[in-house]
Design a protein around this motif. Structure first.
Motif, mmCIF file in Angstrom:
data_model
loop_
_atom_site.group_PDB
_atom_site.id
_atom_site.type_symbol
_atom_site.label_atom_id
_atom_site.label_comp_id
_atom_site.label_asym_id
_atom_site.label_seq_id
_atom_site.Cartn_x
_atom_site.Cartn_y
_atom_site.Cartn_z
ATOM 1 N N LEU A 157 45.292 -27.517 -32.236
ATOM 2 C CA LEU A 157 44.070 -27.465 -31.448
ATOM 3 C C LEU A 157 43.492 -28.864 -31.240
ATOM 4 N N LEU B 101 37.802 -23.524 -33.965
ATOM 5 C CA LEU B 101 38.413 -22.198 -33.987
ATOM 6 C C LEU B 101 37.546 -21.216 -34.757
ATOM 7 N N ALA C 259 41.513 -15.781 -34.326
ATOM 8 C CA ALA C 259 42.896 -15.834 -33.843
ATOM 9 C C ALA C 259 43.433 -14.414 -33.814
ATOM 10 N N THR D 60 45.982 -18.282 -30.506
ATOM 11 C CA THR D 60 44.601 -18.673 -30.236
ATOM 12 C C THR D 60 44.453 -18.903 -28.737
ATOM 13 N N ASP D 61 43.266 -19.307 -28.330
ATOM 14 C CA ASP D 61 43.039 -19.587 -26.915
ATOM 15 C C ASP D 61 43.871 -20.749 -26.416
ATOM 16 N N GLN E 52 41.233 -21.931 -41.189
ATOM 17 C CA GLN E 52 40.533 -22.683 -40.146
ATOM 18 C C GLN E 52 41.530 -23.672 -39.566
#
Length: 464
Positions: free
Chosen positions: A372, A19, A22, A46-47, A14
């Motif tokens: 993130l 999130l 991935a 990831t985004d 995580q």
């Protein structure tokens, strides 16, 4: 972990609270490779950001359960690792006594040496290092971040090239219109095969204005893969990464859901230019970071938002949510995407603190270390488009925020002052707004306040 030969599962961690999945970008280890605890075993996308997944233990790489390109949910098993103690002594001893280069064929070793992780490439670009001069200690001679850091500690910082030994194909042509940061003589583009050479010693480097995050190094160009090259085909194909896909989704959502409006104001920043030129060298010596125009702009924007808090809001269908904390998102262009790292509680920082935050986010962006958490929580976005010469732009709002402001290039212009013509340093401020929340009157007053704040900087302005 187990010492009796049983395999230990490695799950997708995580990386951040929001999130949920991935994508496996590249496996850095293959089954049978010896790995150490915390050594990266794969790269994931990831985004928002890319990251390396470290090994949870010492051991031998076992079965890979998630192939490259596959999107994996958090908690899903991606591979297995056999505990180090389960390796038989008779097989472990020879491995320790032989150099790494003797464990794999020469061709495999060369292939592994050419596989540089994003962290290694970013670190090499930052310090101007020719990776062909670095000795790799990873599998098959692969260069790790530890190798690069050791090379730096030993004094191997600036890249030097011997012309007779450099093949013609390894030269990198200069990119037209590219600017070089005065803070760093090296601003080349790193590829797995080469880095752009620095100017010869003694060559004067022009003092190009550094006005934000974009000029920390030359922009990198996305890798273009040619399909059917040599067969008469004229198309080029670029794979859509998860980050690019997220950008497309967010931009489409912003344009389709938010009724954009746009306005602009011109600002006289002559005093700001003089102030920065007066303070930048001393600030660099004291703080070790660059004092950019962006830090002053952020302070001006923060103070204007305090006067007009509706700018720090978002649309929630049946209500408008006004955020108490002012978290400024900075639009930063990277190799193949635009990232928006966030300065949290920017209203609680002075100009020097904002300059340090800008430098820190720039460093983390270059090294691929943005998390993130660095990308979340923004309430208002600022984009320094002037750093690449733009004088006018119409930005797309960073969904779901209410507005985005661009700071354009500073240009000397003739200006009428008291019926006389004077040469002044001028810049445009462009604001895109969500017309569901904001109207022309409030945004005009907000821009005027930002203008007043920027023009209010004097030679007596304090940074702390």
């Amino acid at each position: 972990m187990s010492d009796n030969g049983k395999m230990t599962d490695v799950a997708m961690p995580q990386l951040a609270e929001s999130l949920v999945s991935a994508t496996i970008a590249k496996w850095l280890k293959k089954p049978g490779d010896r790995i150490e605890q915390y050594e990266p075993i794969c790269e994931v996308m990831t985004d928002k950001v890319n990251a390396e997944i470290p090994s949870t233990m010492d051991g031998i790489m076992g079965e890979i359960l998630a192939e490259e390109g596959r999107t994996v949910s958090v908690g899903e098993i991606i591979c297995r690792i056999r505990a180090e103690a389960s390796v038989a002594p008779e097989t472990a001893a020879p491995v320790q006594s032989r150099p790494v280069s003797s464990q794999v064929p020469a061709a495999v070793g060369e292939l592994m040496r050419a596989r540089y992780s994003p962290a290694v490439q970013s670190l090499a670009a930052e310090h101007g290092i020719d990776l062909s001069r670095v000795t790799g200690t990873g599998m098959g001679g692969r260069i790790t971040r530890k190798d690069v850091l050791m090379f730096i500690e030993q004094g191997g910082t600036q890249t030097t090239f011997a012309a007779p030994s450099a093949p013609a194909s390894s030269s990198v042509p200069a990119q037209p219109g590219a600017s070089v940061s005065s803070a760093s003589p090296f601003a080349g583009t790193v590829t797995p095969q080469r880095v752009e050479p620095t100017p010869p010693l003694g060559t004067a480097i022009p003092d190009v204005r550094h006005s934000g995050l974009h000029l920390t190094e030359l922009p990198k160009i996305p890798t273009i893969e040619v399909e059917g090259e040599g067969t008469g085909r004229t198309e080029h194909y670029i794979d859509v990464t998860p980050i690019r896909s997220a950008i497309a989704r967010n931009m489409r959502q912003s344009v389709s859901e938010i009724p954009h409006a746009w306005t602009m104001i011109e600002v006289d920043v002559t005093n700001l230019v003089l102030l920065r030129n007066k303070l930048k060298d001393e600030f660099k010596r004291k703080e070790g970071v660059n004092l950019t125009y962006l830090a002053f702009l952020l302070k001006a924007v923060v103070n204007a938002i305090k006067d007009y808090p509706i700018m720090n809001s978002f649309w929630a269908v049946d209500k408008i949510v006004v955020k108490r904390d002012i978290n400024l998102s900075l639009a930063v262009g990277t190799e193949d995407s635009v990232l928006t790292p966030v300065i949290k509680r920017a209203d609680q920082k002075n100009i020097a603190g904002l300059a340090r935050e800008v430098e820190e986010l720039a460093r983390k962006t270059r090294e691929g270390k943005l998390t993130l958490d660095d990308m979340q929580g923004g309430t208002f976005t600022v984009n320094n488009t002037g750093s690449f010469g733009s004088i006018l732009s119409y930005p797309i709002i960073n969904y779901p925020q209410a507005a985005i402001l661009t700071f354009e290039s500073i240009v000397k212009k003739p200006v009428v002052i008291n019926d006389m013509i004077a040469v002044r340093s001028m810049a445009n401020l462009c604001l895109s707004l969500d017309h569901r929340i904001l109207d022309g009157v409030i945004c005009g007053r907000f821009l005027q306040r930002v203008k007043d704040n920027l023009e209010g900087f004097t030679m007596d302005t304090k940074l702390y």
